[in-house]
Each structure stands twice: as structure tokens, then as C-alpha cells.
Design an enzyme around this catalytic site. Structure first.
Site, PDB file in Angstrom:
ATOM      1  N   ARG A  12       4.746  16.068  27.831  1.00  0.00           N
ATOM      2  CA  ARG A  12       3.756  14.996  27.582  1.00  0.00           C
ATOM      3  C   ARG A  12       2.626  14.981  28.619  1.00  0.00           C
ATOM      4  O   ARG A  12       2.158  13.904  29.028  1.00  0.00           O
ATOM      5  CB  ARG A  12       4.426  13.609  27.554  1.00  0.00           C
ATOM      6  CG  ARG A  12       5.498  13.441  26.536  1.00  0.00           C
ATOM      7  CD  ARG A  12       5.007  13.588  25.100  1.00  0.00           C
ATOM      8  NE  ARG A  12       6.141  13.688  24.221  1.00  0.00           N
ATOM      9  CZ  ARG A  12       6.695  14.866  23.845  1.00  0.00           C
ATOM     10  NH1 ARG A  12       6.165  16.011  24.197  1.00  0.00           N
ATOM     11  NH2 ARG A  12       7.741  14.882  23.055  1.00  0.00           N
TER      12      ARG A  12
ATOM     13  N   SER B 200       6.514   6.107  21.646  1.00  0.00           N
ATOM     14  CA  SER B 200       7.271   5.905  22.889  1.00  0.00           C
ATOM     15  C   SER B 200       6.373   5.321  23.973  1.00  0.00           C
ATOM     16  O   SER B 200       5.313   5.877  24.273  1.00  0.00           O
ATOM     17  CB  SER B 200       7.845   7.233  23.378  1.00  0.00           C
ATOM     18  OG  SER B 200       8.806   7.675  22.460  1.00  0.00           O
TER      19      SER B 200
ATOM     20  N   GLU C 149       3.990   6.347  29.065  1.00  0.00           N
ATOM     21  CA  GLU C 149       3.456   7.433  28.227  1.00  0.00           C
ATOM     22  C   GLU C 149       2.178   6.937  27.538  1.00  0.00           C
ATOM     23  O   GLU C 149       1.219   7.673  27.350  1.00  0.00           O
ATOM     24  CB  GLU C 149       4.491   7.868  27.182  1.00  0.00           C
ATOM     25  CG  GLU C 149       3.989   9.021  26.323  1.00  0.00           C
ATOM     26  CD  GLU C 149       5.071   9.658  25.458  1.00  0.00           C
ATOM     27  OE1 GLU C 149       6.250   9.703  25.879  1.00  0.00           O
ATOM     28  OE2 GLU C 149       4.732  10.098  24.344  1.00  0.00           O
TER      29      GLU C 149
END
Ligand SMILES: Cc1cc2nc3c(=O)[nH]c(=O)nc-3n(C[C@H](O)[C@H](O)[C@H](O)COP(=O)(O)OP(=O)(O)OC[C@H]3O[C@@H](n4cnc5c(N)ncnc54)[C@H](O)[C@@H]3O)c2cc1C
Length: 319
Positions: free
Chosen positions: A172, A221, A291
Site C-alpha cells: 500500500r 480499509s 491507509e
């Protein structure tokens, strides 16, 4: 008070002041873009970047599926890549994909032509640009596995080409400088038997619907999984699954999803996220890393652009 538009170069695309961003993000919260610019094409964008005053902050918005725009909005110029940047070209099993194209549409396009390798993208709601920046992924695959090369332009209007190996794609994350705007990407797949790719994609979508909330305002998320752990398990373990704060809540179905289920504000969602981080830290010693990319300011700002541009100070948005 000065109007920022007066200090920006003329463009062929759409440019407007005070544009609400709420409906342009998946969390459906947040204030206005001080100026919102949708370039007509890459020449228009490059011209704008070369001529705009360097002191004016620029923020890039993709599909808005991984951002939380704060209630005070985003100062400066928000750039959104429109239709021209959604184009897709195919040569064999290699595709040139515009950074504004939704990756799910691209995956569908490739599957129709029996090209495999992009099925995982069919369940991610972002654009190619946003997905490269975040090295988006699921079902054990990520952008890193398919990307060959990308083209970007920096905030000064200089072009850059980068092979995938030099972009620092990890979980990520990428090492793409925060003053680059991704314009195009080249990705590579392989050929599978007729119809097989479409069937595989349908299975992935069904699998996802079984473990994630659907039909609600969320940005996916909220936190990255810490090394060797799942964020949702940590959040459940500290008893926060289903918890509410203000008008925001944590999903019962997937504890790493923050939901705007009742006209929440960005502040409601961000404070709930911080409550999660504090509680997980206190009980486990683990620091959860956001995130979701948080953009803009908590309260509206009024900038005297004449003075800022005169002083040449540089501001940047986003954490
Ligand atoms: C229901 C749901 C499920 C999700 N599932 C997943 C998943 O399984 N896996 C996963 O990885 N993510 C998932 N996400 C998160 C999200 O879809 C990805 O992070 C995606 O990559 C974000 O793309 P975007 O175009 O929406 O970017 P945005 O959310 O608009 O922006 C994200 C960041 O990318 C930057 N950015 C966007 N476009 C560009 C560009 N052209 N050039 C430079 N920077 C740019 C923005 O400035 C921002 O910093 C999910 C989100 C939702 C809502």
C-alpha cells in the site's frame, strides 16, 4: 479576500472556484475545493502546471475511494483527471491505461478480450493513478505484479517516465514523489481460454461481498495491516467492532471499515479513527497507520493569495 482563480493561468478544461467534494468521494464527507480543475488533456495540464504560481498548493483527486476530505475543504487547486485520461489502448497482452480510468472498468475490458492477470482489479473502486500511488491490491496480488512502466508530470510541468522497478512499490505504498501526477501506465497480462477470465472475476466479486460491507459510504480499509497482523483483528480484539462516535461507525462485518452511515462529518470519522488508534496502541502497543489519505483542513481557511504568491511560500495538502 482574494479569489485564487485570478492568479491562475487560462486553461481549456473546466476550472471553477468553491466546488463541493462530498459527492466526489466514497465517504461522502468534507468541504469544498477552493479551485477544482479538470484539464481537457495532458497538454492543458502541463501548460497549467508550468504557468501556475508555485506557492499555490495542488492536490490530486482520483475516484476518491481512499480519501477523507476534511470539513474545512482543500485549499489551493484540486486536480481531477477527466475523460481524456480514461483512455485505454491494447497491443497484444499489454495495455496502455490512462491514469483516470477506473481499474474495475479496465479489468472488465481486458477480460472481455480474454486477457488475464487483472481480475483482482475488478473489485477495487479506484483509478489507475490512485491504484499505482497506493500499490492497491487484494487476493494476493497488487499493482506491482502487473505494472511495466508509468508516465507522470510534476507540479512544475516536467515529464517523467519510470519503469515499475524504480517506483518502490511495497504494501500500500510507493516512493512516487508527492509532487507527481501520474498520467498513464503500461500493464501486462496473459491470454486465457475464452470466458475463463470473466468467470474468475465474478468469483472474486462474490468472495468480496461475503466479507466486506457493500452499499454504504466507506473508503475501504481505514488502516494498513501491521507486519504479521490484521488491522481488523486488532480492532475487534479491543472491542471496537460496531462502535459509534458522532454519526460515524465501525462496520460490524469488517472491523477495519469506517462507515458514514448517518450524515457523519469528516471530523466524526477521523476522531473515530483516532479512537481506534489510541485504544489499539494502549492495549497492544501497536501503532496503526492510516491507509485512508486525509486531505485538507478541519476548518475553512481564507488565504490572502496576493500576499502568499508575493512571498512565494509553498504549501502542500494531505497526510
Ligand atoms: C469499498 C472499497 C474497497 C476497497 N478495497 C481495496 C482493496 O481491496 N485494496 C486496496 O488496495 N484498496 C482498496 N480500496 C481503496 C482504494 O480503492 C484504493 O486505494 C485506490 O487505489 C484509490 O484510488 P482512487 O483513484 O480512488 O484514489 P483517491 O482515493 O482519489 O486518492 C488516493 C491517493 O492517490 C492520489 N492520487 C490519485 N490519483 C492520482 C494520480 N493520477 N497521480 C498521483 N496521485 C494520485 C491522491 O492524491 C491520494 O493521495 C477500497 C476502497 C473502497 C471504497
Amino acid at each position: 479576500m482574494t479569489n485564487l482563480l485570478e492568479y491562475l493561468p487560462p486553461v481549456r478544461g473546466k476550472i471553477e472556484a468553491h466546488v463541493p467534494l462530498q459527492n466526489m468521494t466514497y465517504l461522502h464527507v468534507g468541504g469544498d475545493a477552493e479551485v477544482f480543475f479538470e484539464p481537457a488533456d495532458s497538454d492543458d495540464l502541463i501548460h497549467f502546471l508550468r504557468k501556475h504560481p508555485a506557492a499555490v498548493p495542488i492536490t490530486v483527486l482520483g475516484a476518491g475511494s481512499n480519501v477523507l476530505v476534511r470539513d474545512g475543504g482543500i485549499p489551493g487547486v484540486v486536480i481531477h483527471l477527466g475523460d481524456w485520461f480514461k483512455r485505454i489502448f491494447k497491443e497484444g497482452t499489454t495495455f496502455e491505461v490512462g491514469a483516470g480510468a477506473l481499474v474495475a472498468n479496465f479489468a472488465e475490458n481486458a477480460a472481455q478480450q480474454d486477457v488475464s492477470g487483472f481480475e483482482f482489479l475488478s473489485t477495487i473502486p479506484g483509478t489507475m493513478g490512485g491504484c499505482i500511488l497506493m500499490n492497491a491490491g487484494c487476493f494476493g496480488r497488487s499493482i506491482k505484479d502487473i505494472l511495466l512502466e508509468m508516465e507522470a508530470v510534476d507540479f512544475q510541468g516536467r515529464m517523467h517516465w519510470m519503469p515499475a522497478q524504480k517506483i518502490g512499490l511495497t504494501y500500500r505504498k510507493s516512493s512516487i514523489p508527492n509532487d507527481w501526477i501520474i498520467l498513464r501506465a503500461w500493464v501486462c497480462g496473459s491470454v486465457l481460454a475464452s470466458g475463463l477470465v470473466l468467470r474468475c472475476m465474478a468469483e472474486l466479486r462474490a468472495a468480496r461481498a461475503a466479507y466486506q460491507p457493500t452499499g454504504c459510504y466507506t473508503a475501504g480499509s481505514a488502516f494498513k495491516n501491521p507486519e504479521g497482523k490484521n488491522a481488523w483483528e486488532l480492532i475487534s480484539a479491543v472491542g471496537l467492532r460496531g462502535a459509534r462516535q458522532g454519526r460515524a461507525s465501525i462496520s460490524e462485518k469488517h472491523a477495519n471499515f469506517l462507515l458514514n452511515d448517518d450524515n457523519a462529518t469528516a471530523e466524526d470519522l477521523e476522531s473515530l479513527g483516532e479512537t481506534i488508534r489510541n485504544k489499539v496502541q494502549q492495549k497492544t502497543g501497536i501503532d496503526l497507520e492510516w491507509e485512508i489519505v486525509r486531505l485538507g483542513t478541519r476548518t475553512p481557511t481564507v488565504t490572502d493569495w496576493a500576499q502568499v504568491i508575493g512571498q512565494g511560500s509553498i504549501l502542500r495538502g494531505g497526510v
